[in-house]
Each structure stands twice: as structure tokens, then as C-alpha cells.
Design a protein around this motif. Structure first.
Motif, PDB file in Angstrom:
ATOM      1  N   VAL A  67      -5.098  15.761   1.766  1.00 25.15           N
ATOM      2  CA  VAL A  67      -5.443  14.507   2.416  1.00 25.15           C
ATOM      3  C   VAL A  67      -4.529  13.424   1.848  1.00 25.15           C
ATOM      4  O   VAL A  67      -4.403  13.280   0.632  1.00 25.15           O
ATOM      5  N   PHE A  68      -3.876  12.682   2.738  1.00 23.49           N
ATOM      6  CA  PHE A  68      -2.921  11.638   2.355  1.00 23.49           C
ATOM      7  C   PHE A  68      -3.629  10.294   2.378  1.00 23.49           C
ATOM      8  O   PHE A  68      -3.927   9.750   3.437  1.00 23.49           O
ATOM      9  N   VAL A  69      -3.930   9.736   1.199  1.00 20.45           N
ATOM     10  CA  VAL A  69      -4.618   8.456   1.081  1.00 20.45           C
ATOM     11  C   VAL A  69      -3.562   7.377   0.837  1.00 20.45           C
ATOM     12  O   VAL A  69      -2.796   7.475  -0.118  1.00 20.45           O
ATOM     13  N   SER A  70      -3.517   6.359   1.704  1.00 25.37           N
ATOM     14  CA  SER A  70      -2.451   5.365   1.589  1.00 25.37           C
ATOM     15  C   SER A  70      -2.980   3.941   1.668  1.00 25.37           C
ATOM     16  O   SER A  70      -3.889   3.638   2.425  1.00 25.37           O
ATOM     17  N   GLY A  71      -2.346   3.071   0.859  1.00 27.80           N
ATOM     18  CA  GLY A  71      -2.626   1.644   0.921  1.00 27.80           C
ATOM     19  C   GLY A  71      -4.069   1.296   0.637  1.00 27.80           C
ATOM     20  O   GLY A  71      -4.772   1.998  -0.078  1.00 27.80           O
ATOM     21  N   GLY A  72      -4.497   0.184   1.205  1.00 28.24           N
ATOM     22  CA  GLY A  72      -5.854  -0.302   1.011  1.00 28.24           C
ATOM     23  C   GLY A  72      -5.881  -1.558   0.171  1.00 28.24           C
ATOM     24  O   GLY A  72      -4.838  -2.142  -0.148  1.00 28.24           O
TER      25      GLY A  72
END
Length: 194
Positions: A67-72
Motif C-alpha cells: 500500500v502506497f501512503v503519500s502526503g497528508g
């Protein structure tokens, strides 16, 4: 944000009513109808991040099945340029390539067909200006999961957008529609960009 594969949903971060960032992550199993703890990210992606599943039927290489978790946005209201890869098999996170532009409320879409099949399109989103006000972005980035790199494609959208949607069409193009414009006005759009 959640991710689903074989009856499993993973919830990353979030913000309860107190506006304090939820640092831990949870895994929901549809077979057991229960939650269990997932490891916390070593730096919180808080909220307004994106986390698509890199389906092994589409993506090859080291990021396949992750799972690619980006930014936020973190608990100090900083917009982040960091990424993480969550491995469901080992129940662990690793640090990924940095985004070229910090962003929150962006879209992240896996190409499942076409010339860019297995790449991930990162579009628009929101950022804070020098006064701390939210502004929409018009730039686009491309993540290549096979080699783990992120390329800046530039300000190629017709309009800056944040909190938009992005959907891959049957012809391989990504339809980007709705959202807020550069003045954070939700009424600014009556057209879509593909």
C-alpha cells in the motif's frame, strides 16, 4: 484512508473530533468481523493522505502487493511530502521516495491499463501558502513502483484542484473532476480534465 484486499481493510491515521491525529492504524478482517492493531507509521501521515493498494495483478517489483501512503497533513498542520509503503504480509512500513511537492487531499490513481500500466498518477491536492492559507495545486507527479521513483510532470492540469476525484477510464486516461480551485472555491468547476 483504507485499503482492501482479500477481505481486509486497513485504516491509516485520521482525526477524531478533538482534532488530535490518530497515530495508530487498524486492520479490519471481513472474515472475522473484527479489528486488530497494525503498526504505527514512524512519522504520522495524519489525515488527508492517499493510500492505494498496488495490486500484484498490475504492479511488479518490490512494491507489488503493498500500500502506497503519500502526503497528508500532520498534527502540527504541516503538509507532507513523505511516502510510506505498507507491507500487509509482514505488517510493517518502509520509507518510500519523497514527493516533489508536499500535498494533502490529492488523488493517487494506479494505471491498470495503457502505456503507463502499473505506474501511479499523483494529481493536485492542497498546500499551505506563506500565510498558512490552503491553496490548490495544479501539478502532477508519477510514481513508478517497479523502481520506487517519483517524477515531477509539472503544472500540466488546466486548473489547480484539491479534494477532487480521479477515475481511470476504459481507454486508459484518468478523469479528474470536481474539487476546490486555487481560491479554495468548490463552485469553481463545471468541467473535467482527462
Amino acid at each position: 484512508t483504507g485499503y482492501a484486499s482479500s477481505g481486509t481493510v486497513i485504516l491509516f491515521g485520521g482525526v477524531p473530533n478533538t482534532r488530535d491525529i490518530i497515530a495508530n492504524d487498524d486492520i479490519f478482517s471481513s472474515t472475522g468481523l473484527s479489528f486488530s492493531a497494525a503498526p504505527a507509521m514512524n512519522d504520522s501521515h495524519g489525515f488527508e493522505h492517499e493510500a492505494p493498494y498496488l495490486d500484484p495483478a498490475v504492479v511488479s517489483g518490490g512494491a507489488s502487493g503493498k500500500v502506497f501512503v503519500s502526503g497528508g497533513q500532520d498534527d502540527e498542520d504541516f503538509i507532507l511530502n513523505t511516502t510510506k509503503l505498507y507491507n500487509p504480509g509482514s505488517n510493517s512500513f518502509t520509507t518510500g521516495a519523497s514527493l516533489n511537492t508536499p500535498r494533502a487531499d490529492h488523488t493517487v490513481t494506479l494505471f491498470t491499463t495503457g502505456a503507463l500500466k502499473s505506474d501511479v498518477l499523483i494529481v493536485g491536492g492542497l498546500q499551505l501558502d506563506e500565510f498558512g492559507d490552503r491553496i490548490a495545486l495544479d501539478d502532477v507527479e508519477l510514481y513508478d513502483p517497479a523502481i520506487g521513483s517519483i517524477s515531477e510532470l509539472g503544472a500540466i492540469m488546466q486548473d489547480a484542484r484539491g479534494q477532487q476525484t480521479a477515475t481511470q477510464r476504459n481507454d486508459g486516461r484518468i478523469l479528474v473532476t470536481g474539487g476546490y480551485d486555487e481560491t479554495f472555491d468548490a463552485n469553481g468547476f463545471n468541467e473535467a480534465t482527462a
